[in-house]
Design an enzyme around this catalytic site. Sequence first.
Site: not given
Ligand code: NAD
Ligand code: UFG
Length: 337
Positions: A31, A33, A58, A124, A148, A152, A291
Amino acid sequence: MKILVTGGTGYIGSHTCLALISAGFEPVIIDNLCNSKLSVLDRIEEVSGMRPLFYQGDIRDAELLDSIFSEQNIQGVIHFAALKAVGESTQKPYEYFENNISGTLTLLGAMRRAGCYRFIFSSSATVYGDPHAVPIKEDFPRSTMSPYGRTKLMIEQMLEDIEVAEPNWSITLLRYFNPIGAHESGRMGEDPQGIPNNLMPYITQVAIGRRDCLNIFGNDYPTPDGTCVRDYIHVMDLAEGHVKALEVCGHKSGLHIYNLGTGNGVSVLQMVHAFAKASGLEINYKIVDRRPGDVSECWADPSKAQKELGWKATRTLADMTADSWRWQKNNPNGYEA
Ligand code: NAD
Ligand code: UFG
């Protein structure tokens, strides 16, 4: 069995390290960081009793990856490392493509050089765009609405092409719905930098007094209460889904695709009420404009993962809200303590 976990100090990666350790795997983390903190390693050790090997660096650094593969006997890779903020990706598309897509290609190149062909990718539900129906099945058409999301989708397509041409790969695409919650110990959870983009961390920061009021983005959607509906899944259920995918698909070459969700739709207002119940606190909120880019309903049909992986989310909405609140309450400043 050593598993390289890219992004392993991040939110989902760190919880997946716990699940891997519980199942007898040995996570090795890389990572840079950019969105996580080194102290996550202390917490992983505290909760699991094992401190994962850690490489600060990285995934775009091919030399570093080569040295990790030559130093460690890596048997598979779970690839979380990515930039993930939808809004930011519209401001910085180059950075998103460069980090997520170049990073993935560099990683795949190092895997090939090392002869490691077991790969699990963090995809995702965003790849389903604005779905024509819910619940969403894995074979629904894909489209995306942000840079973004395009990273994916493009990575999914790249992996599909690679798997066709190089059938020795075992590639699993896990499409996450909305991960929330925290480890039940209250020692590990989500620690977003700056103003949270996502609903649950925003709610918990309102509850702890770091923010005044939750803005609910629209209450005029065609849903029962007018607010958007999502499939929130406990991060530990999601973490355990990775272990199942590794155990089941890791032994089969080919391309494997699964939704990881609960199959339950929950609206924004329902989430606010569930959180209020779990925490005993009123959550101050106001309705504001929609949004841009939000879809009205997005929830999974998770039956394929249940049938083929033997995995099912077991934690309830009450568990998710209680665990999110325990983490926030015990760690008001996240990992900064
Ligand atoms: P996060 O940001 O907490 O974790 C991602 C980690 O990757 C971080 O620790 C960051 O420092 C590291 N990172 C980023 N770019 C890097 C690089 N070039 N080299 C090394 N390290 C790097 O995010 P998360 O919520 O844990 O998400 C993890 C994965 O799941 C991501 O690929 C994200 O797109 C995917 N995902 C997340 C969600 C969500 O809602 N959290 C939903 C769908 C998919
Ligand atoms: N929402 C609010 N207020 C806020 C934040 C969110 O009303 O301050 C609402 C949004 O409008 C949405 C719901 O809460 O209706 C969930 O929103 P999030 O931002 O928590 O999640 P999303 O579903 O928009 O997005 C998530 C991940 C993205 C991913 C997407 C589809 O964050 O990375 O799901 O998988 F692309």
